[in-house]
Design a protein around this motif. Structure first.
Motif, PDB file in Angstrom:
ATOM      1  N   GLN A  10      47.508  47.293  39.302  1.00  0.00           N
ATOM      2  CA  GLN A  10      48.616  46.365  39.074  1.00  0.00           C
ATOM      3  C   GLN A  10      48.040  44.967  38.874  1.00  0.00           C
ATOM      4  O   GLN A  10      47.231  44.507  39.676  1.00  0.00           O
ATOM      5  N   PRO A  11      48.432  44.280  37.804  1.00  0.00           N
ATOM      6  CA  PRO A  11      47.901  42.949  37.575  1.00  0.00           C
ATOM      7  C   PRO A  11      48.456  41.959  38.603  1.00  0.00           C
ATOM      8  O   PRO A  11      49.655  41.875  38.812  1.00  0.00           O
ATOM      9  N   THR A  12      47.556  41.235  39.250  1.00  0.00           N
ATOM     10  CA  THR A  12      47.980  40.241  40.240  1.00  0.00           C
ATOM     11  C   THR A  12      47.452  38.864  39.904  1.00  0.00           C
ATOM     12  O   THR A  12      47.565  37.959  40.694  1.00  0.00           O
ATOM     13  N   GLY A  13      46.845  38.713  38.764  1.00  0.00           N
ATOM     14  CA  GLY A  13      46.266  37.427  38.405  1.00  0.00           C
ATOM     15  C   GLY A  13      44.761  37.513  38.400  1.00  0.00           C
ATOM     16  O   GLY A  13      44.171  38.146  37.541  1.00  0.00           O
ATOM     17  N   ASN A  14      44.134  36.920  39.370  1.00  0.00           N
ATOM     18  CA  ASN A  14      42.676  36.872  39.430  1.00  0.00           C
ATOM     19  C   ASN A  14      42.098  38.077  40.162  1.00  0.00           C
ATOM     20  O   ASN A  14      42.735  38.631  41.045  1.00  0.00           O
ATOM     21  N   LEU A  15      40.865  38.432  39.771  1.00  0.00           N
ATOM     22  CA  LEU A  15      40.144  39.484  40.479  1.00  0.00           C
ATOM     23  C   LEU A  15      39.857  39.009  41.897  1.00  0.00           C
ATOM     24  O   LEU A  15      39.432  37.887  42.108  1.00  0.00           O
ATOM     25  N   HIS A  16      40.139  39.842  42.874  1.00  0.00           N
ATOM     26  CA  HIS A  16      39.859  39.478  44.254  1.00  0.00           C
ATOM     27  C   HIS A  16      39.162  40.647  44.940  1.00  0.00           C
ATOM     28  O   HIS A  16      39.057  41.746  44.394  1.00  0.00           O
ATOM     29  N   ASN A  19      41.005  44.252  45.146  1.00  0.00           N
ATOM     30  CA  ASN A  19      41.036  45.172  44.007  1.00  0.00           C
ATOM     31  C   ASN A  19      39.639  45.466  43.479  1.00  0.00           C
ATOM     32  O   ASN A  19      39.424  46.475  42.832  1.00  0.00           O
ATOM     33  N   TYR A  20      38.662  44.617  43.796  1.00  0.00           N
ATOM     34  CA  TYR A  20      37.285  44.944  43.400  1.00  0.00           C
ATOM     35  C   TYR A  20      36.773  46.133  44.204  1.00  0.00           C
ATOM     36  O   TYR A  20      36.312  47.122  43.646  1.00  0.00           O
ATOM     37  N   ILE A  21      36.877  46.050  45.529  1.00  0.00           N
ATOM     38  CA  ILE A  21      36.380  47.136  46.384  1.00  0.00           C
ATOM     39  C   ILE A  21      37.282  48.359  46.294  1.00  0.00           C
ATOM     40  O   ILE A  21      36.822  49.492  46.255  1.00  0.00           O
ATOM     41  N   GLY A  22      38.592  48.146  46.236  1.00  0.00           N
ATOM     42  CA  GLY A  22      39.534  49.255  46.264  1.00  0.00           C
ATOM     43  C   GLY A  22      39.640  50.037  44.977  1.00  0.00           C
ATOM     44  O   GLY A  22      39.933  51.225  44.992  1.00  0.00           O
ATOM     45  N   ALA A  23      39.398  49.386  43.836  1.00  0.00           N
ATOM     46  CA  ALA A  23      39.619  50.087  42.576  1.00  0.00           C
ATOM     47  C   ALA A  23      38.468  49.927  41.598  1.00  0.00           C
ATOM     48  O   ALA A  23      37.859  50.913  41.191  1.00  0.00           O
TER      49      ALA A  23
END
Length: 65
Positions: A10-16, A19-23
Motif C-alpha cells: 500500500q502506498p504511504t508516501g516515503n519508503l520507511h 515496509n522495507y523490512i516487512g515487504a
C-alpha cells in the motif's frame, strides 16, 4: 516447477523501515530465487479507499500541490 507469487504494498508516501523490512527486502529475496515467478505491485485501491488525515500524505501522493 516455479512457485507463482503475487504480492503488493500500500502506498504511504516515503519508503520507511516498516515496509522495507516487512515487504521490499522480502520481495528482493523472493525474486532472486530462480524457483519463483514473482509479480509485485502497488495496490492503489487501498490508497483511494483509506482516509488520509495527514496533509503530508496528500502532498506525497500528489493529491495536493
Amino acid at each position: 516447477m516455479a512457485k507463482k507469487i503475487f504480492s503488493g504494498v500500500q502506498p504511504t508516501g516515503n519508503l520507511h523501515l516498516g515496509n522495507y523490512i516487512g515487504a521490499i527486502k522480502n520481495f528482493v529475496d523472493l525474486q532472486s530465487d530462480k524457483n519463483n515467478e514473482c509479480i509485485f505491485c502497488v495496490v492503489d485501491l487501498h490508497a483511494i479507499t483509506v482516509k488520509l488525515l495527514d496533509i503530508k500524505l496528500y502532498i506525497s501522493n500528489g493529491l495536493v500541490k
